[in-house]
Motif scaffolding. Structure first.
Motif, PDB file in Angstrom:
ATOM      1  N   ALA A   1       0.822  -1.195   0.000  1.00  0.00           N
ATOM      2  CA  ALA A   1       0.000   0.000   0.000  1.00  0.00           C
ATOM      3  C   ALA A   1       0.863   1.256   0.000  1.00  0.00           C
ATOM      4  O   ALA A   1       0.561   2.216  -0.700  1.00  0.00           O
ATOM      5  CB  ALA A   1      -0.931   0.000   1.203  1.00  0.00           C
ATOM      6  N   ALA A   2       1.938   1.218   0.788  1.00  0.00           N
ATOM      7  CA  ALA A   2       2.802   2.397   0.842  1.00  0.00           C
ATOM      8  C   ALA A   2       3.487   2.640  -0.497  1.00  0.00           C
ATOM      9  O   ALA A   2       3.620   3.787  -0.930  1.00  0.00           O
ATOM     10  CB  ALA A   2       3.837   2.242   1.952  1.00  0.00           C
ATOM     11  N   TYR A   3       3.905   1.564  -1.165  1.00  0.00           N
ATOM     12  CA  TYR A   3       4.546   1.734  -2.472  1.00  0.00           C
ATOM     13  C   TYR A   3       3.547   2.290  -3.491  1.00  0.00           C
ATOM     14  O   TYR A   3       3.892   3.136  -4.308  1.00  0.00           O
ATOM     15  CB  TYR A   3       5.135   0.420  -2.976  1.00  0.00           C
ATOM     16  N   LEU A   4       2.327   1.807  -3.448  1.00  0.00           N
ATOM     17  CA  LEU A   4       1.289   2.316  -4.346  1.00  0.00           C
ATOM     18  C   LEU A   4       1.058   3.801  -4.081  1.00  0.00           C
ATOM     19  O   LEU A   4       0.977   4.612  -5.003  1.00  0.00           O
ATOM     20  CB  LEU A   4      -0.012   1.533  -4.157  1.00  0.00           C
ATOM     21  N   ALA A   5       0.970   4.166  -2.814  1.00  0.00           N
ATOM     22  CA  ALA A   5       0.754   5.569  -2.451  1.00  0.00           C
ATOM     23  C   ALA A   5       1.947   6.428  -2.857  1.00  0.00           C
ATOM     24  O   ALA A   5       1.781   7.546  -3.349  1.00  0.00           O
ATOM     25  CB  ALA A   5       0.488   5.685  -0.950  1.00  0.00           C
TER      26      ALA A   5
ATOM     27  N   ALA B   1      11.663  11.873 -11.038  1.00  0.00           N
ATOM     28  CA  ALA B   1      10.419  11.261 -10.543  1.00  0.00           C
ATOM     29  C   ALA B   1      10.168   9.934 -11.248  1.00  0.00           C
ATOM     30  O   ALA B   1       9.772   8.948 -10.611  1.00  0.00           O
ATOM     31  CB  ALA B   1       9.242  12.208 -10.756  1.00  0.00           C
ATOM     32  N   LEU B   2      10.398   9.889 -12.553  1.00  0.00           N
ATOM     33  CA  LEU B   2      10.201   8.651 -13.299  1.00  0.00           C
ATOM     34  C   LEU B   2      11.176   7.571 -12.837  1.00  0.00           C
ATOM     35  O   LEU B   2      10.792   6.414 -12.637  1.00  0.00           O
ATOM     36  CB  LEU B   2      10.351   8.912 -14.799  1.00  0.00           C
ATOM     37  N   ILE B   3      12.428   7.931 -12.629  1.00  0.00           N
ATOM     38  CA  ILE B   3      13.431   6.966 -12.159  1.00  0.00           C
ATOM     39  C   ILE B   3      13.063   6.452 -10.773  1.00  0.00           C
ATOM     40  O   ILE B   3      13.153   5.256 -10.493  1.00  0.00           O
ATOM     41  CB  ILE B   3      14.838   7.597 -12.172  1.00  0.00           C
ATOM     42  N   VAL B   4      12.625   7.339  -9.887  1.00  0.00           N
ATOM     43  CA  VAL B   4      12.215   6.915  -8.547  1.00  0.00           C
ATOM     44  C   VAL B   4      11.022   5.966  -8.628  1.00  0.00           C
ATOM     45  O   VAL B   4      10.979   4.942  -7.943  1.00  0.00           O
ATOM     46  CB  VAL B   4      11.892   8.141  -7.650  1.00  0.00           C
ATOM     47  N   GLY B   5      10.051   6.276  -9.492  1.00  0.00           N
ATOM     48  CA  GLY B   5       8.893   5.394  -9.667  1.00  0.00           C
ATOM     49  C   GLY B   5       9.297   4.024 -10.160  1.00  0.00           C
ATOM     50  O   GLY B   5       8.844   3.001  -9.643  1.00  0.00           O
TER      51      GLY B   5
ATOM     52  N   LEU C   1       4.356  19.042  -5.582  1.00  0.00           N
ATOM     53  CA  LEU C   1       4.698  18.428  -4.296  1.00  0.00           C
ATOM     54  C   LEU C   1       3.465  18.344  -3.396  1.00  0.00           C
ATOM     55  O   LEU C   1       3.192  17.297  -2.786  1.00  0.00           O
ATOM     56  CB  LEU C   1       5.801  19.224  -3.608  1.00  0.00           C
ATOM     57  N   ALA C   2       2.691  19.426  -3.333  1.00  0.00           N
ATOM     58  CA  ALA C   2       1.479  19.425  -2.503  1.00  0.00           C
ATOM     59  C   ALA C   2       0.466  18.390  -3.008  1.00  0.00           C
ATOM     60  O   ALA C   2      -0.140  17.656  -2.216  1.00  0.00           O
ATOM     61  CB  ALA C   2       0.846  20.818  -2.483  1.00  0.00           C
ATOM     62  N   LEU C   3       0.283  18.314  -4.325  1.00  0.00           N
ATOM     63  CA  LEU C   3      -0.621  17.301  -4.886  1.00  0.00           C
ATOM     64  C   LEU C   3      -0.095  15.900  -4.612  1.00  0.00           C
ATOM     65  O   LEU C   3      -0.866  14.989  -4.301  1.00  0.00           O
ATOM     66  CB  LEU C   3      -0.793  17.507  -6.392  1.00  0.00           C
ATOM     67  N   GLY C   4       1.213  15.716  -4.706  1.00  0.00           N
ATOM     68  CA  GLY C   4       1.812  14.419  -4.417  1.00  0.00           C
ATOM     69  C   GLY C   4       1.563  13.972  -2.983  1.00  0.00           C
ATOM     70  O   GLY C   4       1.203  12.823  -2.726  1.00  0.00           O
ATOM     71  N   VAL C   5       1.740  14.890  -2.053  1.00  0.00           N
ATOM     72  CA  VAL C   5       1.476  14.575  -0.644  1.00  0.00           C
ATOM     73  C   VAL C   5      -0.004  14.245  -0.446  1.00  0.00           C
ATOM     74  O   VAL C   5      -0.354  13.290   0.251  1.00  0.00           O
ATOM     75  CB  VAL C   5       1.913  15.747   0.273  1.00  0.00           C
ATOM     76  N   LEU C   6      -0.867  15.018  -1.082  1.00  0.00           N
ATOM     77  CA  LEU C   6      -2.305  14.760  -0.989  1.00  0.00           C
ATOM     78  C   LEU C   6      -2.655  13.388  -1.571  1.00  0.00           C
ATOM     79  O   LEU C   6      -3.413  12.630  -0.964  1.00  0.00           O
ATOM     80  CB  LEU C   6      -3.081  15.856  -1.714  1.00  0.00           C
TER      81      LEU C   6
ATOM     82  N   PHE D   1       4.069   5.808  -5.307  1.00  0.00           N
ATOM     83  CA  PHE D   1       4.060   5.926  -6.766  1.00  0.00           C
ATOM     84  C   PHE D   1       3.014   6.948  -7.203  1.00  0.00           C
ATOM     85  O   PHE D   1       3.274   7.772  -8.079  1.00  0.00           O
ATOM     86  CB  PHE D   1       3.822   4.568  -7.427  1.00  0.00           C
ATOM     87  N   ALA D   2       1.846   6.922  -6.588  1.00  0.00           N
ATOM     88  CA  ALA D   2       0.802   7.896  -6.925  1.00  0.00           C
ATOM     89  C   ALA D   2       1.256   9.318  -6.595  1.00  0.00           C
ATOM     90  O   ALA D   2       0.889  10.263  -7.296  1.00  0.00           O
ATOM     91  CB  ALA D   2      -0.487   7.568  -6.178  1.00  0.00           C
ATOM     92  N   ALA D   3       2.072   9.466  -5.555  1.00  0.00           N
ATOM     93  CA  ALA D   3       2.562  10.789  -5.173  1.00  0.00           C
ATOM     94  C   ALA D   3       3.506  11.368  -6.222  1.00  0.00           C
ATOM     95  O   ALA D   3       3.681  12.586  -6.303  1.00  0.00           O
ATOM     96  CB  ALA D   3       3.266  10.717  -3.821  1.00  0.00           C
ATOM     97  N   ILE D   4       4.088  10.518  -7.058  1.00  0.00           N
ATOM     98  CA  ILE D   4       5.005  10.974  -8.095  1.00  0.00           C
ATOM     99  C   ILE D   4       4.242  11.483  -9.329  1.00  0.00           C
ATOM    100  O   ILE D   4       4.744  12.310 -10.085  1.00  0.00           O
ATOM    101  CB  ILE D   4       5.966   9.831  -8.480  1.00  0.00           C
ATOM    102  N   ILE D   5       3.016  11.027  -9.510  1.00  0.00           N
ATOM    103  CA  ILE D   5       2.241  11.359 -10.712  1.00  0.00           C
ATOM    104  C   ILE D   5       2.169  12.859 -10.995  1.00  0.00           C
ATOM    105  O   ILE D   5       2.375  13.273 -12.137  1.00  0.00           O
ATOM    106  CB  ILE D   5       0.847  10.705 -10.664  1.00  0.00           C
TER     107      ILE D   5
END
Length: 185
Positions: A1-5, A26-30, A170-175, A7-11
């Motif tokens: 779940a944390a990995y999914l979250a 961001a793509l490399i981290v994903g 960054l704010a959207l990623g955290v959200l 990855f979604a934070a990178i979008i």
């Protein structure tokens, strides 16, 4: 779940007008997070799950699949039982009272195999359901509405005169992280 979250934070970094370096990072981290997740179940990466015999990737993945299937079934049971609690107590059972209030509902839909008089279930493993069970449906609706309003506001913020694109991403990623992680918390 944390990995999914995560990855979604990178979008937001991938879809907003970011410098190539930021989007590339961001793509490399994903991709690295996906590779790390896959390596947890592969022979070459070893297993982080004690007790799983390493007789080959197929055996590990098969055992891991059994564990995950059991976990998914347990969450389904717990979520549905919690829904019965919410239906009978739409104004909630009080903050911090889930572990005490769940026992009568542990078998409402189907018996929760981890719940009995000797074992306390502290959470439904879903932040939204827990918030509604403890604080009521109005609070749950308000919380989800607040998350949606914040996301909408951040998404619609003007590029010029508003937030910097990187700060907005960054704010959207955290959200995104908080909203998705709460589903499995």
């Amino acid at each position: 779940a944390a990995y999914l979250a995560m990855f979604a934070a990178i979008i937001p970094f991938l879809v907003t007008r970011q410098p190539r370096l930021v989007r590339g990072t961001a793509l490399i981290v994903g991709i690295a997070m996906i590779a790390l997740t896959l390596s947890m179940t592969s022979k070459w990466g070893g297993s982080i799950f004690p007790g799983i015999e390493e007789t080959g990737p197929g055996a590990e993945i098969s055992k891991l699949s059994e564990i995950k299937a059991g976990n998914i079934k347990l969450r389904e049971i717990r979520w549905r039982n919690t829904l019965f609690m919410i239906l009978e107590h739409p104004l909630g059972i009080g903050p911090g009272n889930f572990e005490f209030g769940y026992l009568p509902y542990a078998g409402k839909w189907q018996q929760d195999p981890e719940s009995d008089e000797n074992s306390i279930v502290r959470s439904p493993h879903n932040g939204y359901l827990e918030a509604m069970a403890e604080s009521g449906v109005p609070f749950g609706i308000f919380s989800i509405g607040l998350l949606l309003a914040l996301g909408w506001s951040l998404a619609k913020t003007e590029r010029h005169g508003g937030l910097d694109e990187t700060v907005r991403a960054l704010a959207l990623g955290v959200l995104f992280f908080i909203a998705i992680d709460a589903i499995f918390a």
